[in-house]
Write an enzyme that holds these catalytic residues in place. Structure first.
Site, PDB file in Angstrom:
ATOM      1  N   HIS A   1      -8.965   3.656  -1.608  1.00 40.54           N
ATOM      2  CA  HIS A   1      -7.608   3.160  -1.403  1.00 40.54           C
ATOM      3  C   HIS A   1      -7.158   2.271  -2.560  1.00 40.54           C
ATOM      4  CE1 HIS A   1      -4.022   1.796   0.419  1.00 40.54           C
ATOM      5  NE2 HIS A   1      -4.476   0.754   1.080  1.00 40.54           N
TER       6      HIS A   1
ATOM      7  N   CYS B   1     -13.438  -0.405   7.854  1.00 45.57           N
ATOM      8  CA  CYS B   1     -12.479  -0.785   6.809  1.00 45.57           C
ATOM      9  C   CYS B   1     -12.585   0.155   5.609  1.00 45.57           C
ATOM     10  CB  CYS B   1     -12.762  -2.201   6.313  1.00 45.57           C
ATOM     11  SG  CYS B   1     -12.972  -3.419   7.629  1.00 45.57           S
TER      12      CYS B   1
ATOM     13  N   CYS C   1       0.817  -1.222   0.000  1.00 45.28           N
ATOM     14  CA  CYS C   1       0.000   0.000   0.000  1.00 45.28           C
ATOM     15  C   CYS C   1       0.846   1.266   0.000  1.00 45.28           C
ATOM     16  CB  CYS C   1      -0.928  -0.001   1.199  1.00 45.28           C
ATOM     17  SG  CYS C   1      -1.892  -1.511   1.302  1.00 45.28           S
TER      18      CYS C   1
ATOM     19  N   LYS D   1     -10.329   5.793   3.966  1.00 46.19           N
ATOM     20  CA  LYS D   1     -11.657   5.337   4.366  1.00 46.19           C
ATOM     21  C   LYS D   1     -12.766   5.829   3.424  1.00 46.19           C
ATOM     22  CE  LYS D   1     -14.770   3.541   6.824  1.00 46.19           C
ATOM     23  NZ  LYS D   1     -15.435   3.369   5.540  1.00 46.19           N
TER      24      LYS D   1
END
Lengths: 146, 134, 392, 390
Positions: free
Chosen positions: D337, D212, D85, D333
């Site tokens: 992402h 998540c 990430c 969030k």
């Protein structure tokens, strides 16, 4: 924001309806196909979407006898490099020709551009449906004898 | 150069033996194994059998599983008596009954769980299985 | 810019391994660290090449795990580079730039790969991911296919009958197996004949099995540092004299790829930085993923005029003892091709060649002072050239 | 070392898309190039972050293809970086380093990802590849699982009752959705409530759906150059004042990971280079892949004492207008992402904020901003500090 004039999905949809689309550059006059964000020759973004004639000449080819995962049922098959009348090259499958009988005489032959769906067993190459298989929008360019 | 590779470590774990490295320079333990001591970086280590006893430090119940796994199941980390932490599954607790107060701090022994070879892995899968003492 | 040197080098045996990618890399790295007379804690940054950790072992994020495996500190940046088969060369080149620019003094660079456990269909599929996917991938093009198409283009362009070209291509394989047979770290250590190549199963016409390099597990690593530090670490520091890297187009946009533009550009950059010409190179490790690839590479690098390299192979000019020895290690063909590690293994060979360490093995290129590595990623999407040399 | 600045920035809308990763990146990069008032031929190198292009599209070697797509010359250096990430942040930090040291003058850096179309099962499996594959994978660990275990560890360590901690975690989600609702490029532009979060289905105990971040598609890019060149091309160059990067091993070796040594080391490098401390940072785009992740990292970055960040969230200190605005873009969030692009999108937001171009979500009087990107379970951490003045 910068936005594509012709993303791969629209290119493929046009191809499926029998049209080979690409760009003509307003700055240098060159053609770009398949599409990209700017002209393949001069990097100008000043291009217009045009329909190509869809005709090409075979420059080289190979017969695939050991395939990638997902293409097992297709073997043997012909992958060829062809030059469009407008100038750009394409990589595609030469169809309608027996892979076991093809010879170097195929180089220089005129072909027309078409398409075929990607083999359904191929993974990791695009949107995956709920059944775990790829959605039918992934296509391969084909060349067939005129 | 390796005293203990992942393959040897898991072969032993399947036989019920938890192996690790003891550093001859700083005295600390490294498990799972590495090329060097996890604490001081020394390669002067020897292979030792660890007690296989520890305490659960944290856990979760996985309810959305990766391809190849069936939820729910418990993933936890335990601190071994010798110091290192291990990650594994808790084998003898119903995932739906796992709560902080009946898991964290509990004493466990370390066993092994074996999974058949899946996609994108070179071998069968082996993971520690923690058994909470009655 | 500061002068940059290679101190120690390390490499695992290539071939089938039961060790993980990280374990293999750690072994090669520790050999390089020990050979440099330094400690892991002296290393300031890790530059790691790796391509398919995810498909091979379900492992992404390989660099930090490798860094911590060999005991580098938590404050050590670790970077994974993916440029298909050129990944390790990219890592080495970037490490060179960072040391030359003064950002780091001691870095570890290299690569690792574990392909054999994937099996041929998945490996062929994943290798094919380094070609462009939307407009050519769905034809089922494979890497042997890319170089098969290249072979026909070459034959046609230069008027060399395919049967003649195929014989000369086979001679490339024969030469590289001859060299590899003497390399204890090579995957294949067996000499072969032209007849064996020409009687192998067809993979992608006209390429047969022995025209192709194998799938391989292995790792290699080198320590890159400043001239000043290298002189303190080792007796014979090897200088990185020049580097070059180019970016190629998808195959269909390259048109005539017997002349690989990105390779010509990369080599030109490297020669200019080193202040030398192709004729000054004493030995080269080049990207012979397929026999025809070696022929085309040696032309793009300027060792031979375009269209003449296959004849030079026939005359033995690329053998050890010939005009320009190519792939004394056995090359990808016989030494093996763990793609993420290949560039570092090429560096390993050239560093040892210019240090004169292969006399006993019988593959020493006599008097070699300057060597070049050439690594290709994908269908020339990435090309990396690095020139190494020793003083005196 | 030379002074390094950012000229133009570009970003696509985040969320499901029908464009390819190359197309997403090319759109973002052309926007950044145009905004920098330069031409593609001026670009000397392309550093691209990408996490899982191979599983997503069967596409490797993306950097070369992106370079060609943009029409960069064949001698351009193009490299793909994978640090899970944190991939784009690794690419941007590398670009900073090579411009600072004089190797290049103009570099495009950024990232692209198309994670959405994989579907949850394959995406969960492939994302989990950012954890250790030898010693942790076969426990069936997922990324929600990594942070779920962190939540239990945190609650236990600081003696915060789990229901209380969960409520505060929910407030992180509420705040980030509130900010995201004002961001036209965000994947989710809808406010939510604490109740919404606490009603969601459980992904990995105690994390629920709204704890998540989503799977996303998107691209983002920035043009990095020298102080001198930047001043000639744009009115408001934004300077890279400091950069740091750290590396950690498998989760089990990190032991108590409410304290992440790789993040602390990385932030320390960045602060030191910039000559500032945590109290000098006006706002930050941080790696809120899960609500608990935002709480823990605020402590690791030095904004709050260990064990106190969840209370600060409850007090509203991390809202726009609070003591330190955290994730004014909506964060991972709400903004989304797309893993390989995330770090570049964080830099995009900070640059726009420092230039005062963020409209309804503008942080007033912001002079110094920070980004924080985490790869895997803290395997790779990158921190960048950006400022409007040198």
């Amino acid at each position: 924001m910068v936005t594509y004039k012709l993303p791969h999905k629209e290119f493929n949809e046009a191809l499926k309806s029998g049209k080979l689309m690409g760009f003509k550059c307003n700055s240098c006059g060159a053609y770009t196909c398949p599409p990209k964000i700017n002209c393949n020759e001069c990097a100008s973004m000043d291009m217009e979407v045009v329909e190509f004639k869809g005709r090409a000449e075979i420059k080289s080819y190979t017969i695939i006898r050991v395939s990638p995962e997902g293409f097992e049922s297709e073997v043997p098959y012909i992958v060829a490099l062809a030059q469009l009348e407008e100038g750009p090259n394409l990589v595609g499958n030469l169809v309608g020709v027996d892979p076991d009988k093809v010879t170097d005489e195929i180089i220089g032959i005129k072909v027309k551009i078409g398409w075929k769906p990607a083999p359904p067993e191929v993974k990791y190459c695009g949107p995956i449906g709920k059944d775990g298989k790829i959605k039918p929008e992934m296509v391969a360019i084909t060349f067939s004898l005129m | 150069m390796y005293k203990l590779t992942y393959k040897q470590y898991f072969e032993a774990l399947k036989e019920g033996k938890l192996l690790g490295l003891k550093c001859n320079d700083c005295g600390s333990y490294t498990a799972p194994p590495k090329l060097c001591c996890d604490k001081c970086g020394s390669t002067n280590n020897e292979v030792v059998t660890l007690s296989g006893k520890g305490v659960i430090k944290t856990f979760t119940v996985i309810r959305v599983a990766p391809e190849g796994y069936d939820a729910p199941y418990i993933v936890a980390m335990a601190e071994l008596e010798e110091g290192p932490w291990l990650m594994g599954n808790i084998a003898n607790v119903d995932p739906d009954k796992a709560k902080m107060d009946n898991i964290i701090g509990k004493k466990v022994t370390v066993g092994a769980k074996v999974l058949p070879k899946m996609n994108y892995t070179p071998d069968e899968g082996v993971t520690p299985a923690f058994i909470i003492a009655e | 810019m500061r002068k940059v040197c290679v101190a120690g080098v390390g490499m695992t045996k290539f071939g089938k391994s039961e060790k993980s990618s990280i374990e293999m890399f750690a072994e090669a790295a520790m050999e390089a660290i020990i050979g440099s007379n330094i400690k892991p804690s002296d290393i300031q940054c890790l530059y790691l090449g790796n391509v398919f950790g995810d498909f091979e072992e379900g492992q992404a994020l390989m660099a930090p795990y490798a860094a911590r495996e060999i005991g580098l500190s938590v404050g050590t940046p670790s970077l994974r580079f993916e440029g298909a088969c050129a990944s390790a060369s990219m890592a080495i080149r970037d490490a060179f730039v960072a040391v030359a620019g003064g950002f780091y003094d001691v870095v570890l660079a290299g690569g690792t790969e574990r392909e054999l456990a994937m099996g041929t269909p998945l490996a062929t599929r994943t290798f094919n991911m380094a070609t462009e996917q939307y407009y050519e991938g769905m034809t089922g093009l494979t890497f042997p296919g890319v170089f098969a198409i290249l072979s026909r283009l070459y034959s046609k362009k230069y008027g060399i009958p395919l049967s003649k070209l195929k014989e000369r291509m086979a001679m490339v394989a024969v030469k590289n197996h001859k060299n590899g047979a003497k390399n204890p770290l090579a995957q294949f250590r067996k000499e072969i004949t032209v007849e064996e190549v020409l009687s192998g199963p067809m993979i992608a016409e006209p390429l047969q099995l022995l025209d192709c390099c194998p799938f391989t597990d292995g790792a290699a690593a080198i320590i890159i540092t400043t001239e000043e530090k290298a002189k303190k670490m080792v007796e014979k520091p090897v200088y990185i004299l020049g580097v070059g890297q180019g970016s190629g187009a998808p195959l269909y946009r390259q048109k005539d790829f017997t002349l690989i533009e990105s390779r010509v550009a990369a080599a030109k950059t490297a020669y200019a930085m080193a202040g030398i010409e192709p004729k000054d190179i004493d030995v080269a490790e080049v990207h012979d993923c397929f026999t025809t690839a070696e022929i085309v590479a040696t032309e793009c690098l300027g060792f031979f005029d375009f269209g003449t390299a296959s004849e030079a192979v026939e005359k033995g000019e690329t053998q050890i003892g010939g005009r320009i020895p190519i792939n004394p290690s056995g090359g990808l063909k016989s030494k093996g091709h763990p793609i993420g590690a290949t560039g570092a293994a090429q560096a390993y060979e050239i560093v040892k060649q210019v240090r004169g360490e292969f006399v006993e093995r019988g593959t020493q290129v006599e008097g070699a002072k300057i060597g070049l590595t050439d690594t290709l990623g994908g269908d020339s999407g990435v090309i990396c050239n690095i020139i190494y040399g020793i003083k005196g | 070392m030379r002074k390094v600045a950012i000229m133009g920035v570009g970003m696509t809308k985040f969320g499901p898309t029908e464009k390819s990763q190359v197309e997403l990146f090319a759109e973002a990069a052309m926007e950044a190039i145009n905004a920098s008032n330069i031409k593609t031929k001026d670009v000397q190198a392309l550093f691209l972050g990408n996490g899982l292009g191979d599983f997503e599209e069967g596409q490797l070697n993306l950097a070369g293809f992106c370079a060609n797509e943009l029409g960069l010359p064949p001698e351009t250096t193009a490299m793909r970086f994978e640090g899970a990430c944190a991939s784009a942040s690794v690419a941007i930090r590398n670009a900073f380093l090579l411009v600072a040291s004089g190797a290049y003058d103009i570099v495009v850096a950024g990232g692209t990802e198309r994670a959405f179309s994989m579907g949850t099962s394959l995406a969960t499996r492939t994302f989990a590849m950012g954890t250790d594959s030898k010693y942790e994978e076969f426990s069936g660990l997922t990324f929600p699982g990594v942070f779920a275990m962190l939540a239990h560890l945190y609650a236990n360590k600081y003696n915060i009752p789990l229901p209380k901690l969960k409520e505060r975690m929910a407030m992180v989600a509420v705040k980030n959705h509130k900010n995201g609702a004002k961001n036209p490029l965000a994947q989710f532009q809808k406010e939510i409530t604490v109740e919404t979060v606490l009603k969601g289905f459980v992904v990995a105990d105690p994390l629920q759906l709204f704890d998540c971040c989503p799977f996303s598609d998107g691209g983002a890019a920035v043009v990095i150059t020298t102080d001198e060149i930047a001043k000639k091309h744009v009115e408001k160059p934004v300077y890279i004042l400091g950069a740091g990067q750290g590396s950690a091993g498998s989760l089990c070796r990190q032991k108590d990971y409410t304290i992440m040594p790789s993040r602390i080391a990385s932030a320390k490098q960045a602060y030191k280079m910039a000559g500032v401390g945590p109290k000098d940072i006006n706002m930050a785009e941080v790696h809120d892949c899960f609500t608990i992740a935002e709480i823990v990292l605020l402590e690791n970055l030095g904004f709050y004492d260990f064990g106190t960040a969840s209370e600060a969230v409850e007090k509203g200190e991390t809202e726009i207008g609070g003591k330190i605005a955290i994730n004014p873009s909506g964060g991972l969030k709400a903004k989304g992402h797309p893993v390989g692009a995330t770090g570049a999108a964080q830099v995009y937001e900070i640059v726009k904020q420092l230039r005062g171009e963020c409209g309804a979500r503008q942080v007033e009087n912001a002079k110094i901003g920070m980004t924080d990107t985490l790869g895997g379970d803290a395997g790779t951490i990158v921190n960048l500090i950006l400022g409007i003045q040198k």
